[in-house]
Design an enzyme around this catalytic site. Structure first.
Site, PDB file in Angstrom:
ATOM      1  N   GLY A  34      -3.203   0.499   0.569  1.00 56.98           N
ATOM      2  CA  GLY A  34      -2.922   0.871   1.947  1.00 56.98           C
ATOM      3  C   GLY A  34      -2.105  -0.212   2.618  1.00 56.98           C
ATOM      4  O   GLY A  34      -1.441  -1.021   1.965  1.00 56.98           O
ATOM      5  N   GLY A  37      -4.359  -3.758   2.094  1.00 58.03           N
ATOM      6  CA  GLY A  37      -5.112  -4.107   0.905  1.00 58.03           C
ATOM      7  C   GLY A  37      -5.072  -3.049  -0.176  1.00 58.03           C
ATOM      8  O   GLY A  37      -4.751  -1.891   0.077  1.00 58.03           O
ATOM      9  N   VAL A  39      -7.154  -0.979  -3.269  1.00 56.95           N
ATOM     10  CA  VAL A  39      -8.494  -0.445  -3.475  1.00 56.95           C
ATOM     11  C   VAL A  39      -8.703  -0.173  -4.961  1.00 56.95           C
ATOM     12  O   VAL A  39      -7.855   0.439  -5.611  1.00 56.95           O
ATOM     13  CB  VAL A  39      -8.711   0.857  -2.676  1.00 56.95           C
ATOM     14  CG1 VAL A  39     -10.154   1.340  -2.833  1.00 56.95           C
ATOM     15  CG2 VAL A  39      -8.396   0.627  -1.200  1.00 56.95           C
ATOM     16  N   ASP A 161      -6.444   4.597  12.909  1.00 56.23           N
ATOM     17  CA  ASP A 161      -5.634   4.933  11.727  1.00 56.23           C
ATOM     18  C   ASP A 161      -6.170   6.192  11.051  1.00 56.23           C
ATOM     19  O   ASP A 161      -6.345   6.232   9.831  1.00 56.23           O
ATOM     20  CB  ASP A 161      -5.639   3.744  10.749  1.00 56.23           C
ATOM     21  CG  ASP A 161      -4.542   3.848   9.690  1.00 56.23           C
ATOM     22  OD1 ASP A 161      -3.574   4.614   9.897  1.00 56.23           O
ATOM     23  OD2 ASP A 161      -4.647   3.154   8.661  1.00 56.23           O
TER      24      ASP A 161
END
Length: 369
Positions: A34, A37, A39, A161
């Site tokens: 994203g 960061g 995932v 977001d």
């Protein structure tokens, strides 16, 4: 934890390169990247369970991913927001955090593993198979997400977001207690989700924050195709209704059946604004009637889309070429969305924040009853 696509196109690495202080967690697969960061799906060797690990970018980041730098202040803010929302079933849970002793190194958030697919992937899968969402399906999904966002707002947190990449789907078919999980009994073997059992969970709290007292809030400098008009105009006068705008965009995505953002793809703020106002406020009248409009910098006011004078002249003259009705309604006609459903959609996609529905107000509408 939300799994989204890196904007830079640099999210090509499938293997996690973690420091020694992350030895407890064995990476199994990279789920995505994203804005702030990467995932990963990982195995917690101590608790013997599948988890999602979010690597927050410090200066120790390598590999070319265009990630927003997350210092300790940003890490603690995200942790506080997640812990504040810990009692909400529809929010992905924070299990632990791993913060390095050296501020320049990456930090890691350990989240519950909420599912193998996000809502963007699910919409694209349905679009590829030409299986549009029915209005009843859209209503069920939106009610679940609306209730979750309403609960988040009840804690004083603004998500900031809301988009399909930050909604994770869990149909209960994955065994999260096995390092190499097998599908549970009753799961569909071709990888399709058990749609009647899907639970939608909200993640992606990387830029979330506690609402400040008074109308002024910190400026949000990140723009996406789900950003509310006031954020696209760089206003600091915003509230929880920036999240209900995002839900309105998500609802429009579900109804369109293309798998793509209604006001996207993410591009320049000017291009996103042009798409937004063309559909929800063609003359920019509603946004200009908003009390906070006067506080917007002239630089951003000048970027609002301008009117096509020749088209306005034809409309005023009553030409046969004039465009009839609401452009949002033309995009989602009666055969696609009932009057009750359109009341919710148009109330969420209101360019004037003061007139936009809150999550609680939307849930009181007949469509959700």
């Amino acid at each position: 934890m939300a799994a989204s696509t890196s904007r830079s196109g640099g999210g090509h690495r499938n293997q996690a390169v973690w420091p020694g202080y992350m030895a407890r967690y064995e990476p199994l697969a990279r789920l995505g990247a994203g804005m702030n960061g990467e995932v990963f799906k990982a195995w917690d060797t101590k608790e013997k369970r599948i988890v999602a690990v979010k690597r927050l970018s410090g200066t120790g980041t390598t590999g070319g991913d265009d990630l927003i730098f997350s210092g300790l202040q940003e890490v603690w803010r995200e942790c506080r927001c997640l812990r504040t929302c810990a009692g909400i079933p529809s929010v992905v849970k924070l299990l632990d955090k791993v913060v390095p002793k050296v501020n320049s190194d990456d930090s890691f958030l350990i989240m519950e593993y909420a599912g193998r697919l996000n809502l963007r992937g699910y919409m694209q899968r349905r679009a590829h198979r030409r299986r549009r969402f029915s209005e009843a399906e859209v209503c069920r999904i939106m009610k679940e997400l609306m209730e979750g966002v309403n609960s988040v707002h009840g804690t004083g947190i603004m998500h900031l977001d809301i988009r399909p990449e930050n909604v994770i789907l869990d149909d209960g078919t994955e065994d999260k207690t096995e390092r190499r999980p097998k599908n549970k009994k009753g799961a569909i073997q071709d990888g399709e989700l058990k749609e009647d059992d899907i639970v939608y969970k909200i993640g992606g709290f990387g830029i979330s924050q506690k609402k400040e007292r008074g109308p002024k809030q910190p400026e949000v400098t990140i723009a996406t195709a789900y950003s509310a008009p006031e954020l696209l105009l760089h206003s600091c006068e915003y509230d929880e209704r920036v999240d209900t705008w995002g839900l309105g965009c998500l609802m429009a995505d579900l109804l369109s059946g293309t798998g793509m953002p209604t006001f996207g793809p993410d591009d320049s703020e000017e291009k996103i604004m042009s798409k937004v106002f063309r559909v929800v406020d063609p003359k920019c009248k509603e946004i200009k009637d908003w009390a906070g409009y006067s506080g917007i910098a002239a630089e951003w006011k000048s970027k609002l889309p301008r009117q096509n004078k020749s088209k306005l002249g034809r409309i005023a003259a009553g030409s046969k070429t004039k465009l009839l009705g609401d452009p949002l309604r033309r995009r989602f006609p009666f055969w696609r969305l009932s009057s009750a459903g359109f009341e919710v959609l148009s109330g969420l996609l209101e360019s004037n924040p003061a007139k936009r529905l809150t999550a609680a107000e939307a849930l009181d509408k007949p469509w959700f009853q």
